[in-house]
Design a protein around this motif. Sequence first.
Motif, PDB file in Angstrom:
ATOM      1  N   LYS A  68      -1.498  -3.616  -3.393  1.00 35.22           N
ATOM      2  CA  LYS A  68      -0.416  -3.183  -4.258  1.00 35.22           C
ATOM      3  C   LYS A  68       0.552  -2.341  -3.454  1.00 35.22           C
ATOM      4  O   LYS A  68       0.159  -1.343  -2.829  1.00 35.22           O
ATOM      5  N   CYS A  69       1.809  -2.750  -3.408  1.00 29.41           N
ATOM      6  CA  CYS A  69       2.815  -2.063  -2.600  1.00 29.41           C
ATOM      7  C   CYS A  69       2.990  -0.623  -3.075  1.00 29.41           C
ATOM      8  O   CYS A  69       3.157  -0.368  -4.266  1.00 29.41           O
ATOM      9  N   VAL A  70       2.945   0.332  -2.153  1.00 26.67           N
ATOM     10  CA  VAL A  70       3.077   1.746  -2.507  1.00 26.67           C
ATOM     11  C   VAL A  70       4.520   2.103  -2.860  1.00 26.67           C
ATOM     12  O   VAL A  70       4.785   3.166  -3.422  1.00 26.67           O
ATOM     13  N   PHE A  71       5.455   1.226  -2.531  1.00 24.42           N
ATOM     14  CA  PHE A  71       6.857   1.537  -2.789  1.00 24.42           C
ATOM     15  C   PHE A  71       7.352   1.005  -4.127  1.00 24.42           C
ATOM     16  O   PHE A  71       8.053   1.700  -4.859  1.00 24.42           O
ATOM     17  N   CYS A  72       7.000  -0.244  -4.435  1.00 28.72           N
ATOM     18  CA  CYS A  72       7.522  -0.828  -5.680  1.00 28.72           C
ATOM     19  C   CYS A  72       6.429  -1.248  -6.653  1.00 28.72           C
ATOM     20  O   CYS A  72       6.722  -1.664  -7.774  1.00 28.72           O
ATOM     21  N   GLY A  73       5.164  -1.180  -6.222  1.00 27.92           N
ATOM     22  CA  GLY A  73       4.068  -1.492  -7.115  1.00 27.92           C
ATOM     23  C   GLY A  73       3.750  -2.972  -7.256  1.00 27.92           C
ATOM     24  O   GLY A  73       2.892  -3.353  -8.048  1.00 27.92           O
ATOM     25  N   THR A  74       4.416  -3.838  -6.500  1.00 28.22           N
ATOM     26  CA  THR A  74       4.186  -5.278  -6.586  1.00 28.22           C
ATOM     27  C   THR A  74       2.823  -5.644  -5.996  1.00 28.22           C
ATOM     28  O   THR A  74       2.427  -5.126  -4.953  1.00 28.22           O
ATOM     29  N   VAL A  75       2.115  -6.547  -6.670  1.00 30.54           N
ATOM     30  CA  VAL A  75       0.834  -7.043  -6.166  1.00 30.54           C
ATOM     31  C   VAL A  75       1.102  -8.213  -5.229  1.00 30.54           C
ATOM     32  O   VAL A  75       1.770  -9.180  -5.589  1.00 30.54           O
ATOM     33  N   ASN A  76       0.591  -8.117  -4.001  1.00 28.90           N
ATOM     34  CA  ASN A  76       0.833  -9.130  -2.979  1.00 28.90           C
ATOM     35  C   ASN A  76      -0.470  -9.767  -2.536  1.00 28.90           C
ATOM     36  O   ASN A  76      -1.410  -9.065  -2.142  1.00 28.90           O
ATOM     37  N   ILE A  77      -0.556 -11.092  -2.606  1.00 27.10           N
ATOM     38  CA  ILE A  77      -1.732 -11.820  -2.151  1.00 27.10           C
ATOM     39  C   ILE A  77      -1.650 -11.962  -0.626  1.00 27.10           C
ATOM     40  O   ILE A  77      -0.594 -12.303  -0.078  1.00 27.10           O
ATOM     41  N   VAL A  78      -2.762 -11.705   0.068  1.00 26.48           N
ATOM     42  CA  VAL A  78      -2.767 -11.796   1.524  1.00 26.48           C
ATOM     43  C   VAL A  78      -3.962 -12.628   2.001  1.00 26.48           C
ATOM     44  O   VAL A  78      -4.966 -12.758   1.300  1.00 26.48           O
ATOM     45  N   ASP A  79      -3.821 -13.171   3.201  1.00 24.27           N
ATOM     46  CA  ASP A  79      -4.912 -13.908   3.838  1.00 24.27           C
ATOM     47  C   ASP A  79      -5.735 -12.901   4.636  1.00 24.27           C
ATOM     48  O   ASP A  79      -5.185 -12.195   5.490  1.00 24.27           O
ATOM     49  N   PRO A  80      -7.030 -12.786   4.386  1.00 22.35           N
ATOM     50  CA  PRO A  80      -7.858 -11.783   5.066  1.00 22.35           C
ATOM     51  C   PRO A  80      -7.759 -11.843   6.590  1.00 22.35           C
ATOM     52  O   PRO A  80      -7.816 -10.803   7.254  1.00 22.35           O
ATOM     53  N   LYS A  81      -7.570 -13.036   7.152  1.00 20.98           N
ATOM     54  CA  LYS A  81      -7.533 -13.138   8.618  1.00 20.98           C
ATOM     55  C   LYS A  81      -6.244 -12.551   9.207  1.00 20.98           C
ATOM     56  O   LYS A  81      -6.164 -12.302  10.407  1.00 20.98           O
ATOM     57  N   ASP A  82      -5.238 -12.316   8.356  1.00 16.21           N
ATOM     58  CA  ASP A  82      -3.981 -11.739   8.829  1.00 16.21           C
ATOM     59  C   ASP A  82      -3.966 -10.226   8.764  1.00 16.21           C
ATOM     60  O   ASP A  82      -2.996  -9.592   9.206  1.00 16.21           O
ATOM     61  N   LEU A  83      -5.023  -9.638   8.241  1.00 13.71           N
ATOM     62  CA  LEU A  83      -5.028  -8.194   8.030  1.00 13.71           C
ATOM     63  C   LEU A  83      -5.165  -7.440   9.348  1.00 13.71           C
ATOM     64  O   LEU A  83      -6.016  -7.766  10.184  1.00 13.71           O
ATOM     65  N   PRO A  84      -4.339  -6.425   9.570  1.00 15.11           N
ATOM     66  CA  PRO A  84      -4.478  -5.589  10.764  1.00 15.11           C
ATOM     67  C   PRO A  84      -5.661  -4.643  10.614  1.00 15.11           C
ATOM     68  O   PRO A  84      -6.101  -4.350   9.498  1.00 15.11           O
ATOM     69  N   THR A  85      -6.185  -4.183  11.702  1.00 15.35           N
ATOM     70  CA  THR A  85      -7.311  -3.242  11.669  1.00 15.35           C
ATOM     71  C   THR A  85      -6.993  -2.018  12.517  1.00 15.35           C
ATOM     72  O   THR A  85      -6.191  -2.072  13.448  1.00 15.35           O
TER      73      THR A  85
END
Length: 310
Positions: A68-85
């Motif tokens: 959930k975006c901290v700026f506008c509150g929009t829920v965004n679907i993401v691909d787990p393999k694209d997540l930064p660590t």
Amino acid sequence: MFKTSFNRVLERKTIKMDLPYVASLSFEELGKPKQVIVGKPIQCQRCDGVLTDPSRVVKDPKIGTHFKCVFCGTVNIVDPKDLPTHLVDDVDFIIEEAMDIKTTRPELTGENIVAVIDISGSMSGGKLEAVNRSLSETIKDLKVNAPSSNFGLIAFESSVYLIDSNGKNVLAIGGDDIYSQQKIAERFSHAKYSFEPIKKNADKWLKAISKLESMDMTALGPGLLGGYTLLKMRNGGRLLLLTDGLANMGFGSLESSSTTGKVFYKELAGSCNFGNIIVDVVGVREEGAESRLALKTLGDLALETGGDIY
């Protein structure tokens, strides 16, 4: 680096007037090494806010992995393999590693410089005055720091002019010829035009440039091809283009929705690289998308030949 008194205040739809909101910026963090990630960051599909905290990503059996975006509150679907660590507060994302164009370029075989200046109607007033001043400063600099450089001048509006140090037109091309690349190349290749060291005629060039006046439409492509032809015959050199980019006549026109204009500048870049010619662009931008897009095309020409943009 930037901290607030509330972790979720940016998500609130309304903020009461009496709600204390305290922020602090730690400048000491600027001196510390940054984390650099090569690749595109994960952004909110609505406001383009960047995800910098992987802990905000959650898995839901119904909608999948999302944040959930901290700026506008929009829920965004993401691909787990694209997540930064292992992200920190201050991160530089490099979308694409830069190519070092200049270091792969062969050395110039000569000190030939051709200035191609736009004197069309769109350059009237302050714009022509600005590029004239820029070109005059270039000539003064060459006279002191590179006096052996050979200099030539081309001006263009609805016609294209090859000008000598006395301000006279050695060549003038207009009419149907500005729609033919073959005609332009032939006329310039057969022109009796002598390049002379800038130290010999610098003052004459300054006088000739000061007398240039804005006139009609903009045959930018033919002007550039004329400069390219002169330098190609002399084993390379530097092509200095001074314009607002609004090419609207002859080949290389960027006014219509056709892609032929852009193709011309793309092909010219390849020819310049092969002919040992660098293109520099002094752009005078005016408000409007047309001017921005035209100057971007010319800027790409400069970058692809190892030149500079001013």
